[in-house]
Design a protein around this motif. Structure first.
Motif, short mmCIF file in Angstrom:
data_model
loop_
_atom_site.label_atom_id
_atom_site.label_comp_id
_atom_site.label_asym_id
_atom_site.label_seq_id
_atom_site.Cartn_x
_atom_site.Cartn_y
_atom_site.Cartn_z
N THR A 1 0.84 -1.20 0.00
CA THR A 1 0.00 0.00 0.00
C THR A 1 0.87 1.25 0.00
N GLU A 2 1.90 1.25 0.82
CA GLU A 2 2.81 2.40 0.86
C GLU A 2 3.52 2.58 -0.48
N ILE A 3 3.91 1.47 -1.12
CA ILE A 3 4.55 1.54 -2.44
C ILE A 3 3.59 2.16 -3.45
N ALA A 4 2.33 1.71 -3.43
CA ALA A 4 1.33 2.25 -4.38
C ALA A 4 1.14 3.74 -4.15
N MET A 5 1.12 4.17 -2.89
CA MET A 5 0.96 5.60 -2.59
C MET A 5 2.17 6.38 -3.10
N GLU A 6 3.35 5.84 -2.95
CA GLU A 6 4.56 6.52 -3.43
C GLU A 6 4.57 6.58 -4.96
N LYS A 7 4.13 5.50 -5.61
CA LYS A 7 4.05 5.51 -7.07
C LYS A 7 3.08 6.59 -7.54
N ASP A 8 1.97 6.73 -6.85
CA ASP A 8 1.00 7.77 -7.20
C ASP A 8 1.63 9.16 -7.02
N SER A 9 2.38 9.32 -5.96
CA SER A 9 3.07 10.58 -5.72
C SER A 9 4.07 10.87 -6.84
N VAL A 10 4.80 9.85 -7.27
CA VAL A 10 5.77 10.02 -8.36
C VAL A 10 5.04 10.39 -9.65
N ARG A 11 3.92 9.71 -9.94
CA ARG A 11 3.15 10.03 -11.16
C ARG A 11 2.71 11.49 -11.14
N LYS A 12 2.21 11.94 -10.00
CA LYS A 12 1.76 13.34 -9.89
C LYS A 12 2.95 14.29 -10.07
N THR A 13 4.07 13.96 -9.46
CA THR A 13 5.25 14.81 -9.59
C THR A 13 5.74 14.85 -11.03
N PHE A 14 5.75 13.68 -11.70
CA PHE A 14 6.16 13.65 -13.10
C PHE A 14 5.19 14.49 -13.95
N ALA A 15 3.92 14.41 -13.65
CA ALA A 15 2.94 15.21 -14.40
C ALA A 15 3.22 16.70 -14.19
N ASP A 16 3.53 17.08 -12.96
CA ASP A 16 3.85 18.48 -12.68
C ASP A 16 5.11 18.91 -13.43
N ILE A 17 6.11 18.03 -13.43
CA ILE A 17 7.35 18.33 -14.15
C ILE A 17 7.06 18.51 -15.63
N GLY A 18 6.27 17.60 -16.19
CA GLY A 18 5.92 17.68 -17.60
C GLY A 18 5.17 18.95 -17.92
N LYS A 19 4.25 19.33 -17.05
CA LYS A 19 3.48 20.56 -17.28
C LYS A 19 4.41 21.78 -17.24
N LEU A 20 5.28 21.80 -16.26
CA LEU A 20 6.23 22.92 -16.16
C LEU A 20 7.13 22.98 -17.39
N TYR A 21 7.62 21.81 -17.82
CA TYR A 21 8.47 21.77 -19.01
C TYR A 21 7.71 22.29 -20.22
N TYR A 22 6.49 21.80 -20.39
CA TYR A 22 5.68 22.21 -21.54
C TYR A 22 5.47 23.72 -21.53
N GLU A 23 5.09 24.26 -20.38
CA GLU A 23 4.84 25.70 -20.30
C GLU A 23 6.10 26.51 -20.60
N LYS A 24 7.25 26.00 -20.17
CA LYS A 24 8.49 26.76 -20.34
C LYS A 24 9.11 26.59 -21.73
N TYR A 25 9.00 25.38 -22.31
CA TYR A 25 9.73 25.09 -23.54
C TYR A 25 8.85 24.71 -24.73
N ARG A 26 7.56 24.97 -24.67
CA ARG A 26 6.68 24.52 -25.76
C ARG A 26 7.05 25.17 -27.09
N GLU A 27 7.57 26.38 -27.06
CA GLU A 27 7.94 27.05 -28.30
C GLU A 27 9.27 26.54 -28.86
N ASN A 28 10.12 26.03 -28.00
CA ASN A 28 11.43 25.57 -28.44
C ASN A 28 11.84 24.34 -27.62
N PRO A 29 11.16 23.21 -27.82
CA PRO A 29 11.47 22.03 -27.01
C PRO A 29 12.77 21.35 -27.43
N ASP A 30 13.32 20.60 -26.52
CA ASP A 30 14.46 19.74 -26.83
C ASP A 30 14.02 18.78 -27.93
#
Length: 145
Positions: free
Chosen positions: A46-75
């Protein structure tokens, strides 16, 4: 005739019962230990599943931030993902506009329907007023005769 030693039988039976009881206690203790392990495993999963969910949310936040910052000139490695996200966001916006247009059309239709009902109610009131006037004049005419 076979001789039967009841005391010896009783001693063997008691010894066997004692061994069975000892083994039963051992089995119950082992089962309890296994149940504790199963509980710990479940808790950790259960703790592992909760941590995985936390990682998924964090990755989504990272992706959103990347998109907002680099959408005009992405890597270059991210260009396709950025393009897909942009396309999806454009589709979402177009569908929102469609929803807004349909809501406006619905509101206009309701407004027109309400106006029709109001006009018909006014016409009906006028018709009723005319009938009432005719009845009043008729009753007055009968009273004069």
């Amino acid at each position: 005739m076979v001789s039967f030693d009841f005391d010896r039988f009783k001693e063997k039976a008691l010894a066997t019962a004692g061994r069975v009881a000892d083994k039963s206690v051992g089995i119950a203790r082992a089962a309890g230990d296994k149940a504790k392990l199963v509980g710990r495993i479940t808790k950790l999963k259960t703790e592992i599943a909760m941590e995985k969910d936390s990682v998924r949310k964090t990755f989504a936040d990272i992706g959103k931030l990347y998109y907002e910052k680099y959408r005009e000139n992405p890597d270059p490695d991210m260009a396709q993902a950025v393009a897909e996200a942009t396309l999806s966001l454009d589709v979402i916006e177009a569908k929102k506009k469609d929803v807004d247009a349909l809501k406006k059309e619905l509101a206009d239709d309701f407004g027109e329907a309400a106006d029709d009902v109001k006009d018909k109610a006014t016409d009906l009131k006028d018709d009723i007023d005319e009938v009432v006037e005719e009845v009043v004049e008729h009753v007055k005419g009968d009273d004069e005769n």
